[in-house]
Design a protein around this motif. Structure first.
Motif, PDB file in Angstrom:
ATOM      1  N   LEU A   1       0.872  -1.182   0.000  1.00 28.95           N
ATOM      2  CA  LEU A   1       0.000   0.000   0.000  1.00 28.95           C
ATOM      3  C   LEU A   1       0.901   1.223   0.000  1.00 28.95           C
ATOM      4  CD1 LEU A   1      -2.609   1.662   0.428  1.00 28.95           C
ATOM      5  CD2 LEU A   1      -2.467   1.102   2.860  1.00 28.95           C
ATOM      6  N   MET A   2       0.776   2.019  -1.043  1.00 27.88           N
ATOM      7  CA  MET A   2       1.605   3.219  -1.167  1.00 27.88           C
ATOM      8  C   MET A   2       0.828   4.390  -0.587  1.00 27.88           C
ATOM      9  SD  MET A   2       4.576   3.189  -2.532  1.00 27.88           S
ATOM     10  CE  MET A   2       5.812   4.455  -2.725  1.00 27.88           C
ATOM     11  N   LEU A   3       1.472   5.182   0.263  1.00 32.83           N
ATOM     12  CA  LEU A   3       0.797   6.341   0.864  1.00 32.83           C
ATOM     13  C   LEU A   3       1.346   7.643   0.314  1.00 32.83           C
ATOM     14  CD1 LEU A   3       0.765   5.020   4.536  1.00 32.83           C
ATOM     15  CD2 LEU A   3      -1.146   5.057   2.927  1.00 32.83           C
ATOM     16  N   ALA A   4       2.638   7.678   0.030  1.00 33.62           N
ATOM     17  CA  ALA A   4       3.266   8.877  -0.552  1.00 33.62           C
ATOM     18  C   ALA A   4       4.430   8.416  -1.407  1.00 33.62           C
ATOM     19  CB  ALA A   4       3.761   9.813   0.554  1.00 33.62           C
ATOM     20  N   GLY A   5       4.630   9.089  -2.528  1.00 38.92           N
ATOM     21  CA  GLY A   5       5.740   8.746  -3.402  1.00 38.92           C
ATOM     22  C   GLY A   5       5.329   7.741  -4.464  1.00 38.92           C
ATOM     23  N   ARG A   6       6.304   7.324  -5.252  1.00 35.68           N
ATOM     24  CA  ARG A   6       6.042   6.433  -6.379  1.00 35.68           C
ATOM     25  C   ARG A   6       7.084   5.323  -6.418  1.00 35.68           C
ATOM     26  NH1 ARG A   6       4.352   9.434 -11.239  1.00 35.68           N
ATOM     27  NH2 ARG A   6       6.379   9.001 -12.109  1.00 35.68           N
ATOM     28  N   MET A   7       6.624   4.120  -6.725  1.00 33.01           N
ATOM     29  CA  MET A   7       7.507   2.955  -6.767  1.00 33.01           C
ATOM     30  C   MET A   7       7.222   2.177  -8.053  1.00 33.01           C
ATOM     31  SD  MET A   7       9.370   1.219  -4.094  1.00 33.01           S
ATOM     32  CE  MET A   7       8.425   0.827  -2.628  1.00 33.01           C
ATOM     33  N   ARG A   8       8.297   1.827  -8.760  1.00 34.80           N
ATOM     34  CA  ARG A   8       8.169   1.063 -10.012  1.00 34.80           C
ATOM     35  C   ARG A   8       8.427  -0.413  -9.730  1.00 34.80           C
ATOM     36  NH1 ARG A   8       6.334   2.104 -15.099  1.00 34.80           N
ATOM     37  NH2 ARG A   8       7.185   4.205 -14.886  1.00 34.80           N
TER      38      ARG A   8
ATOM     39  N   LEU B   1       3.448   2.237  -8.851  1.00 36.08           N
ATOM     40  CA  LEU B   1       2.602   2.362  -7.673  1.00 36.08           C
ATOM     41  C   LEU B   1       2.622   3.815  -7.222  1.00 36.08           C
ATOM     42  CD1 LEU B   1       0.992   0.400  -5.985  1.00 36.08           C
ATOM     43  CD2 LEU B   1       3.051  -0.116  -4.719  1.00 36.08           C
ATOM     44  N   GLU B   2       1.424   4.405  -7.105  1.00 35.63           N
ATOM     45  CA  GLU B   2       1.319   5.827  -6.735  1.00 35.63           C
ATOM     46  C   GLU B   2       0.494   5.973  -5.456  1.00 35.63           C
ATOM     47  OE1 GLU B   2       1.595   8.525 -10.396  1.00 35.63           O
ATOM     48  OE2 GLU B   2       0.160   6.976 -10.996  1.00 35.63           O
TER      49      GLU B   2
ATOM     50  N   LYS C   1       0.982 -22.974  -2.785  1.00 32.31           N
ATOM     51  CA  LYS C   1       2.310 -22.339  -2.740  1.00 32.31           C
ATOM     52  C   LYS C   1       3.043 -22.405  -4.078  1.00 32.31           C
ATOM     53  CE  LYS C   1       3.457 -22.235   2.156  1.00 32.31           C
ATOM     54  NZ  LYS C   1       3.789 -20.793   2.204  1.00 32.31           N
ATOM     55  N   MET C   2       2.748 -23.423  -4.879  1.00 34.54           N
ATOM     56  CA  MET C   2       3.439 -23.564  -6.164  1.00 34.54           C
ATOM     57  C   MET C   2       2.526 -23.192  -7.343  1.00 34.54           C
ATOM     58  SD  MET C   2       6.558 -24.282  -5.475  1.00 34.54           S
ATOM     59  CE  MET C   2       7.358 -25.156  -6.842  1.00 34.54           C
ATOM     60  N   ARG C   3       1.487 -22.418  -7.068  1.00 35.20           N
ATOM     61  CA  ARG C   3       0.593 -21.989  -8.155  1.00 35.20           C
ATOM     62  C   ARG C   3       1.310 -20.977  -9.059  1.00 35.20           C
ATOM     63  NH1 ARG C   3      -3.904 -17.704  -7.312  1.00 35.20           N
ATOM     64  NH2 ARG C   3      -2.792 -16.918  -9.115  1.00 35.20           N
ATOM     65  N   GLU C   4       0.672 -20.690 -10.179  1.00 28.79           N
ATOM     66  CA  GLU C   4       1.210 -19.685 -11.105  1.00 28.79           C
ATOM     67  C   GLU C   4       1.263 -18.325 -10.407  1.00 28.79           C
ATOM     68  OE1 GLU C   4       2.058 -19.759 -14.651  1.00 28.79           O
ATOM     69  OE2 GLU C   4       2.384 -21.788 -13.864  1.00 28.79           O
ATOM     70  N   PRO C   5       2.285 -17.538 -10.685  1.00 29.02           N
ATOM     71  CA  PRO C   5       2.306 -16.177 -10.130  1.00 29.02           C
ATOM     72  C   PRO C   5       1.144 -15.345 -10.680  1.00 29.02           C
ATOM     73  CG  PRO C   5       4.463 -16.784 -11.012  1.00 29.02           C
ATOM     74  CD  PRO C   5       3.512 -17.857 -11.441  1.00 29.02           C
ATOM     75  N   TRP C   6       0.735 -14.362  -9.899  1.00 33.69           N
ATOM     76  CA  TRP C   6      -0.354 -13.458 -10.290  1.00 33.69           C
ATOM     77  C   TRP C   6       0.001 -12.072  -9.786  1.00 33.69           C
ATOM     78  CZ3 TRP C   6      -4.054 -10.439  -7.634  1.00 33.69           C
ATOM     79  CH2 TRP C   6      -5.165 -10.033  -8.374  1.00 33.69           C
ATOM     80  N   TYR C   7      -0.471 -11.079 -10.502  1.00 37.40           N
ATOM     81  CA  TYR C   7      -0.065  -9.723 -10.156  1.00 37.40           C
ATOM     82  C   TYR C   7      -1.132  -8.745 -10.595  1.00 37.40           C
ATOM     83  CZ  TYR C   7       2.320  -5.288 -11.118  1.00 37.40           C
ATOM     84  OH  TYR C   7       2.666  -3.978 -11.191  1.00 37.40           O
ATOM     85  N   ARG C   8      -1.368  -7.706  -9.787  1.00 38.88           N
ATOM     86  CA  ARG C   8      -2.304  -6.668 -10.201  1.00 38.88           C
ATOM     87  C   ARG C   8      -1.975  -5.373  -9.460  1.00 38.88           C
ATOM     88  NH1 ARG C   8      -8.153  -5.839 -11.257  1.00 38.88           N
ATOM     89  NH2 ARG C   8      -7.969  -3.647 -11.841  1.00 38.88           N
ATOM     90  N   ASP C   9      -1.960  -4.286 -10.191  1.00 36.71           N
ATOM     91  CA  ASP C   9      -1.848  -2.957  -9.592  1.00 36.71           C
ATOM     92  C   ASP C   9      -3.229  -2.342  -9.530  1.00 36.71           C
ATOM     93  OD1 ASP C   9       0.887  -2.334  -9.058  1.00 36.71           O
ATOM     94  OD2 ASP C   9       1.240  -2.317 -11.215  1.00 36.71           O
ATOM     95  N   PHE C  10      -3.606  -1.824  -8.410  1.00 38.84           N
ATOM     96  CA  PHE C  10      -4.874  -1.105  -8.264  1.00 38.84           C
ATOM     97  C   PHE C  10      -4.540   0.359  -8.004  1.00 38.84           C
ATOM     98  CE2 PHE C  10      -5.566  -5.441  -6.772  1.00 38.84           C
ATOM     99  CZ  PHE C  10      -6.691  -5.820  -7.470  1.00 38.84           C
ATOM    100  N   ARG C  11      -4.990   1.228  -8.894  1.00 35.62           N
ATOM    101  CA  ARG C  11      -4.860   2.655  -8.613  1.00 35.62           C
ATOM    102  C   ARG C  11      -5.755   2.991  -7.420  1.00 35.62           C
ATOM    103  NH1 ARG C  11      -6.497   3.319 -13.934  1.00 35.62           N
ATOM    104  NH2 ARG C  11      -8.371   4.182 -12.973  1.00 35.62           N
ATOM    105  N   ALA C  12      -5.513   4.144  -6.807  1.00 37.56           N
ATOM    106  CA  ALA C  12      -6.300   4.536  -5.636  1.00 37.56           C
ATOM    107  C   ALA C  12      -7.808   4.464  -5.928  1.00 37.56           C
ATOM    108  CB  ALA C  12      -5.910   5.938  -5.189  1.00 37.56           C
ATOM    109  N   ASP C  13      -8.212   4.914  -7.125  1.00 37.56           N
ATOM    110  CA  ASP C  13      -9.655   4.950  -7.418  1.00 37.56           C
ATOM    111  C   ASP C  13     -10.206   3.590  -7.834  1.00 37.56           C
ATOM    112  OD1 ASP C  13      -8.646   4.716  -9.968  1.00 37.56           O
ATOM    113  OD2 ASP C  13      -9.430   6.622 -10.712  1.00 37.56           O
ATOM    114  N   GLU C  14      -9.357   2.570  -7.889  1.00 35.23           N
ATOM    115  CA  GLU C  14      -9.825   1.221  -8.205  1.00 35.23           C
ATOM    116  C   GLU C  14     -10.030   0.367  -6.948  1.00 35.23           C
ATOM    117  OE1 GLU C  14      -7.964   0.187 -12.530  1.00 35.23           O
ATOM    118  OE2 GLU C  14      -6.515   0.305 -10.884  1.00 35.23           O
ATOM    119  N   ILE C  15      -9.730   0.917  -5.786  1.00 38.39           N
ATOM    120  CA  ILE C  15      -9.955   0.182  -4.532  1.00 38.39           C
ATOM    121  C   ILE C  15     -11.389   0.468  -4.089  1.00 38.39           C
ATOM    122  CG2 ILE C  15      -9.247  -0.093  -2.127  1.00 38.39           C
ATOM    123  CD1 ILE C  15      -7.056  -0.928  -3.988  1.00 38.39           C
ATOM    124  N   PRO C  16     -12.222  -0.579  -3.974  1.00 41.26           N
ATOM    125  CA  PRO C  16     -13.605  -0.349  -3.548  1.00 41.26           C
ATOM    126  C   PRO C  16     -13.639   0.360  -2.194  1.00 41.26           C
ATOM    127  CG  PRO C  16     -13.317  -2.582  -4.366  1.00 41.26           C
ATOM    128  CD  PRO C  16     -11.950  -1.994  -4.266  1.00 41.26           C
TER     129      PRO C  16
END
Ligand code: MN
Length: 283
Positions: free
Chosen positions: A73-80, A91-92, A132-147
Motif C-alpha cells: 500500500l503506497m501512501l506517498a511517493g512512487r515505486m516502479r 505504484l502511486e 504455494k506452487m501456483r502460477e504467479p499473479w499480479y495486479r496494480d490497483f490505482r487509488a480509485d480502483e480500490i472499492p
C-alpha cells in the motif's frame, strides 16, 4: 456498521524494530518470524516512510519470492515494479499492488523519485500449502480502483475481504483475508464483525486510535486478542483524523518455514526454492 457486543481486547502493542532491507531501504519491521505463528496467515508487516532520499533511493533491486503473496500500500511517493513474469507497474499514492509469488518470481521494487516523501506499507500474506506452487499473479490497483464505502465518519477502502457491504479488490477463500484502510474523522468509531478464531491486528498509520482501554499512537501495531466470546473489532479515532490498517484472517495452521524471501512448509521445500533460484528457474 456491524453491531458488536463483545469487542476484541488488546493483547499486545508492538513497537517494531528499525531495520533495513533491499539495497539499504530503512523501514520498521512490525511483524516478523516471532509473530508469524501468532498472526497466521500474516507473515510480515513493514511500514516504510522517510523524507530523506538516502533512506529509500537504493530500493529493492531484483530479488526472488516463493510461497506467499505480497501486498504493498503506497501512501506517498512512487515505486516502479518489474517482475520476471513480464509484469510492470507504477505504484502511486493510495494505490495497492498485490503480487502472488506462488512458485516464484524475481522482481524489483524501485523508487521513481529522487526527492520528497516515500511512505507505505508492505504486508506478506501466506498461501495454503496447496497453493504455494501456483502460477504467479499480479495486479496494480490505482487509488480509485480500490472499492470504498463511507459510514458514520469512517471511510473504508476495502483492499481484501468484505466490509460495509463492499467486496474488496481481492478475495481469498482459504484465509478469508480482510485488509482495510480506514480513515476516521475525530471521534468516529468503526465496528466490524469477525470470527473469534481469526487472527487480527491493527497498524496505526496516522493519528491516534482507541481500542479497548488502550490509546494507540501512529507507528504502533496492536495485536487483538481472540477470546471465544469476541464477535468483532471496535476502534475509535482520537481527537484528530486517524488512519489505520486493519488486517484479519483465518489461520492456515500449517508449518511455516521461512528463509529470507521464501516461505514454505518444510526445510526441504526451502532447499528446493534455493536450488531453483540458483538454476534460474524462478526467473
Ligand atoms: Mn519483494
Amino acid at each position: 456498521m456491524d453491531t458488536i457486543t463483545h469487542p476484541r481486547p488488546v493483547e499486545r502493542i508492538v513497537q517494531g524494530q528499525a531495520t533495513s532491507d533491499g539495497a539499504g531501504v530503512r523501514l520498521v519491521r512490525m511483524l516478523a518470524q516471532p509473530l508469524q505463528r501468532r498472526l497466521d496467515p500474516f507473515l510480515m508487516l513493514d511500514p516504510f516512510g522517510s523524507d530523506e532520499p538516502r533512506d529509500y533511493l537504493a530500493g529493492f533491486p531484483d530479488h526472488p519470492h516463493r510461497g506467499f503473496e505480497t501486498v504493498t500500500l503506497m501512501l506517498a511517493g512512487r515505486m516502479r515494479h518489474r517482475d520476471s513474469a513480464g509484469h510492470e507497474g507504477l505504484l502511486e499514492p493510495g494505490g495497492v499492488q498485490w503480487m502472488t509469488a506462488g512458485r516464484g518470481v524475481v522482481h524489483s521494487e524501485m523508487p521513481e523519485q529522487a526527492e520528497g516523501r516515500m511512505e507505505g506499507l508492505q504486508l506478506w500474506l501466506n498461501l495454503p500449502a496447496a497453493d504455494k506452487m501456483r502460477e504467479p499473479w499480479y495486479r496494480d490497483f490505482r487509488a480509485d480502483e480500490i472499492p470504498a464505502a463511507t459510514a458514520d465518519g469512517v471511510r473504508v477502502r476495502v483492499i481484501a475481504g468484505r466490509a460495509l457491504d463492499t467486496d474488496g479488490a481481492v478475495l481469498r477463500a482459504a484465509t478469508e483475508a480482510l485488509l482495510v484502510d480506514l480513515q476516521l474523522e475525530p471521534g468516529a468509531r468503526f465496528a466490524h464483525a469477525l470470527p473469534a478464531s481469526h487472527n487480527a491486528f491493527v497498524q496505526v498509520v496516522a493519528g491516534t486510535v482507541v481500542i479497548d482501554v488502550a490509546s494507540v499512537a501512529a507507528g504502533r501495531m496492536v495485536i487483538l486478542a481472540n477470546p471465544p466470546e469476541a464477535d468483532g473489532v471496535v476502534l475509535a479515532a482520537g481527537a484528530g483524523v486517524s488512519r489505520v490498517l486493519l488486517a484479519a484472517g483465518r489461520p492456515l495452521n500449517e508449518p511455516i518455514v521461512q528463509y529470507g524471501p521464501f516461505v514454505m512448509n518444510s526445510q526441504q521445500q526451502i532447499a528446493q526454492a534455493l536450488h531453483d533460484f540458483r538454476r534460474g528457474v524462478l526467473a
